[in-house]
Design a protein around this motif. Structure first.
Motif, mmCIF file in Angstrom:
data_model
loop_
_atom_site.group_PDB
_atom_site.id
_atom_site.type_symbol
_atom_site.label_atom_id
_atom_site.label_comp_id
_atom_site.label_asym_id
_atom_site.label_seq_id
_atom_site.Cartn_x
_atom_site.Cartn_y
_atom_site.Cartn_z
ATOM 1 N N GLY A 1 76.344 45.507 29.345
ATOM 2 C CA GLY A 1 77.138 46.311 30.266
ATOM 3 C C GLY A 1 77.629 47.776 29.515
ATOM 4 O O GLY A 1 78.907 48.114 29.549
ATOM 5 N N LEU A 2 76.841 48.099 28.300
ATOM 6 C CA LEU A 2 77.369 49.290 27.582
ATOM 7 C C LEU A 2 76.373 50.280 27.429
ATOM 8 O O LEU A 2 75.044 50.042 28.025
ATOM 9 N N GLU A 3 76.624 51.198 26.883
ATOM 10 C CA GLU A 3 75.722 52.521 26.716
ATOM 11 C C GLU A 3 75.403 52.605 25.346
ATOM 12 O O GLU A 3 76.190 52.350 24.288
ATOM 13 N N ASN A 4 74.053 52.989 25.105
ATOM 14 C CA ASN A 4 73.688 53.255 23.924
ATOM 15 C C ASN A 4 74.014 52.220 22.727
ATOM 16 O O ASN A 4 74.470 52.462 21.313
ATOM 17 N N VAL A 5 73.301 50.852 23.209
ATOM 18 C CA VAL A 5 73.420 49.692 21.979
ATOM 19 C C VAL A 5 72.475 49.747 21.144
ATOM 20 O O VAL A 5 71.164 49.321 21.620
ATOM 21 N N ILE A 6 72.672 50.065 19.762
ATOM 22 C CA ILE A 6 71.573 49.999 18.671
ATOM 23 C C ILE A 6 71.755 48.757 17.924
ATOM 24 O O ILE A 6 70.764 48.121 17.377
ATOM 25 N N HIS A 7 73.151 48.411 17.505
ATOM 26 C CA HIS A 7 73.311 47.339 16.718
ATOM 27 C C HIS A 7 74.210 46.358 17.377
ATOM 28 O O HIS A 7 75.200 46.688 17.973
ATOM 29 N N ALA A 8 74.024 44.933 17.013
ATOM 30 C CA ALA A 8 74.766 43.933 17.423
ATOM 31 C C ALA A 8 74.913 42.877 16.498
ATOM 32 O O ALA A 8 74.097 42.612 15.799
ATOM 33 N N ALA A 9 75.838 42.115 16.520
ATOM 34 C CA ALA A 9 75.882 41.012 15.629
ATOM 35 C C ALA A 9 76.383 39.630 16.366
ATOM 36 O O ALA A 9 77.448 39.965 17.268
ATOM 37 N N LEU A 10 75.877 38.772 16.255
ATOM 38 C CA LEU A 10 76.214 37.348 16.797
ATOM 39 C C LEU A 10 76.999 36.506 15.632
ATOM 40 O O LEU A 10 76.587 36.631 14.445
ATOM 41 N N MET A 11 78.225 36.293 16.276
ATOM 42 C CA MET A 11 79.187 35.485 15.437
ATOM 43 C C MET A 11 79.115 34.110 15.476
ATOM 44 O O MET A 11 78.384 33.423 16.414
ATOM 45 N N THR A 12 79.746 33.336 14.872
ATOM 46 C CA THR A 12 79.815 31.932 14.580
ATOM 47 C C THR A 12 80.424 31.519 16.284
ATOM 48 O O THR A 12 81.093 31.916 16.818
ATOM 49 N N GLY A 13 79.695 30.515 16.787
ATOM 50 C CA GLY A 13 80.223 29.903 18.066
ATOM 51 C C GLY A 13 79.101 29.256 18.998
ATOM 52 O O GLY A 13 77.853 29.673 18.660
ATOM 53 N N ALA A 14 79.251 28.265 19.842
ATOM 54 C CA ALA A 14 78.475 27.896 20.612
ATOM 55 C C ALA A 14 77.476 28.846 21.302
ATOM 56 O O ALA A 14 76.209 28.698 21.679
ATOM 57 N N ALA A 15 78.236 29.808 22.148
ATOM 58 C CA ALA A 15 77.386 30.788 22.948
ATOM 59 C C ALA A 15 76.610 31.705 22.036
ATOM 60 O O ALA A 15 75.328 31.856 22.478
ATOM 61 N N ALA A 16 76.732 32.038 20.814
ATOM 62 C CA ALA A 16 76.079 32.802 19.936
ATOM 63 C C ALA A 16 74.746 31.911 19.462
ATOM 64 O O ALA A 16 73.790 32.495 19.219
ATOM 65 N N ARG A 17 75.149 30.720 19.279
ATOM 66 C CA ARG A 17 73.978 29.899 18.797
ATOM 67 C C ARG A 17 72.833 29.812 19.852
ATOM 68 O O ARG A 17 71.858 29.773 19.568
ATOM 69 N N SER A 18 73.520 29.571 21.170
ATOM 70 C CA SER A 18 72.535 29.474 22.195
ATOM 71 C C SER A 18 71.590 30.546 22.158
ATOM 72 O O SER A 18 70.466 30.663 22.467
ATOM 73 N N ALA A 19 72.279 31.935 22.004
ATOM 74 C CA ALA A 19 71.692 33.263 22.208
ATOM 75 C C ALA A 19 70.493 33.347 20.679
ATOM 76 O O ALA A 19 69.296 33.765 21.089
ATOM 77 N N LEU A 20 71.112 32.677 19.820
ATOM 78 C CA LEU A 20 70.229 32.887 18.784
ATOM 79 C C LEU A 20 69.035 31.854 18.816
ATOM 80 O O LEU A 20 67.798 32.485 18.716
ATOM 81 N N ASP A 21 69.122 30.862 19.288
ATOM 82 C CA ASP A 21 67.897 29.908 19.650
ATOM 83 C C ASP A 21 66.960 30.594 20.791
ATOM 84 O O ASP A 21 65.856 30.401 20.418
ATOM 85 N N LYS A 22 67.417 31.220 21.710
ATOM 86 C CA LYS A 22 66.500 31.990 22.860
ATOM 87 C C LYS A 22 65.864 33.193 22.097
ATOM 88 O O LYS A 22 64.745 33.531 22.399
ATOM 89 N N GLY A 23 66.637 33.809 21.175
ATOM 90 C CA GLY A 23 66.204 34.820 20.268
ATOM 91 C C GLY A 23 64.901 34.465 19.423
ATOM 92 O O GLY A 23 63.766 35.030 19.469
ATOM 93 N N LEU A 24 65.100 33.401 18.736
ATOM 94 C CA LEU A 24 64.260 32.696 17.988
ATOM 95 C C LEU A 24 62.868 32.381 18.504
ATOM 96 O O LEU A 24 61.675 32.466 18.390
ATOM 97 N N ARG A 25 63.056 31.802 20.028
ATOM 98 C CA ARG A 25 62.014 31.421 20.635
ATOM 99 C C ARG A 25 61.125 32.621 21.109
ATOM 100 O O ARG A 25 59.969 32.674 21.014
ATOM 101 N N LEU A 26 61.946 33.662 21.614
ATOM 102 C CA LEU A 26 61.141 34.947 21.794
ATOM 103 C C LEU A 26 60.572 35.653 20.645
ATOM 104 O O LEU A 26 59.312 36.098 20.653
ATOM 105 N N THR A 27 61.007 35.416 19.571
ATOM 106 C CA THR A 27 60.270 35.865 18.128
ATOM 107 C C THR A 27 58.752 35.082 18.032
ATOM 108 O O THR A 27 58.159 35.623 17.704
#
Length: 204
Positions: free
Chosen positions: A174-200
């Motif tokens: 829900g933002l404009e011009n997103v180029i860089h982002a950082a996932l921080m420690t936490g369960a929701a971030a870990r879930s996102a990382l797991d999904k990103g690694l599967r896509l990779t």
């Protein structure tokens, strides 16, 4: 309930047993069209295929799904492409959840601060990012690794994911011009990382 990570299934293409984390499940929809079941939650009999664009494309061309299900199967025009899209959508949704939980930062300044804080779980860069911006973030990540080595700390690697365009990231967050982002420690971030690694892995 989805199968646990320790569960194994047979890849219908290679006929080898693998952990479900190395596979993706497909099921027949109500209209008889085969669809990717990326959450492995859909009712009914499923067909498991190695988590790979090439494997899914090969399974489709060799009529593996019809043989496994022992029934007539209608395939989307590009099943492998549709599967990638579903995995991208799943990853994008998980990033939105991580942001809502306060576990995702955006913008070059905040991302650099996240890298320096030591709380970075994964670095995310848009696929259409400018080369100089990409390099600056990669350098900051390398500096973090060097600092850890010099301090005698155990070696570690922070994943650097380049999976979605800036438009896709912006739409998800829900933002404009997103180029860089950082996932921080936490369960929701870990879930996102797991999904990103599967896509990779699927794209490899």
């Amino acid at each position: 309930m989805p199968p646990s990570q320790a569960t194994t299934r047979l890849c219908a293409l290679t006929r080898t047993e693998k952990p479900v984390t190395d596979l993706i499940r497909f099921v027949l929809g109500p209209d008889g069209v085969l669809v990717p079941d990326t959450e492995a939650r859909a009712e009914g009999r499923g067909v498991w295929i190695t988590l790979s664009h090439a494997a899914v494309a090969e399974a489709a061309s060799k009529k593996v799904f019809a043989r496994s299900l022992k029934t007539e199967v209608r395939l989307p025009e590009d099943l492998a492409g549709l599967t990638r899209l579903r995995l991208e959508q799943r990853f994008a949704s998980s990033l939105a959840m991580a942001r809502k939980a306060g576990q995702l930062a955006t913008g070059a300044g905040k991302v650099k601060a996240a890298i320096e804080s030591g709380e970075l779980l994964a670095l995310i860069t848009a696929t259409d990012a400018a080369e100089d911006g990409r390099n600056k973030m990669a350098q900051a990540l390398r500096a973090l690794h060097y600092a850890a080595e010099e301090a005698g700390e155990a070696a570690f690697t922070v994943p650097h994911l380049e999976l979605l365009s800036s438009d896709q990231l912006g739409l998800a967050l829900g933002l404009e011009n997103v180029i860089h982002a950082a996932l921080m420690t936490g369960a929701a971030a870990r879930s996102a990382l797991d999904k990103g690694l599967r896509l990779t892995r699927y794209n490899a």
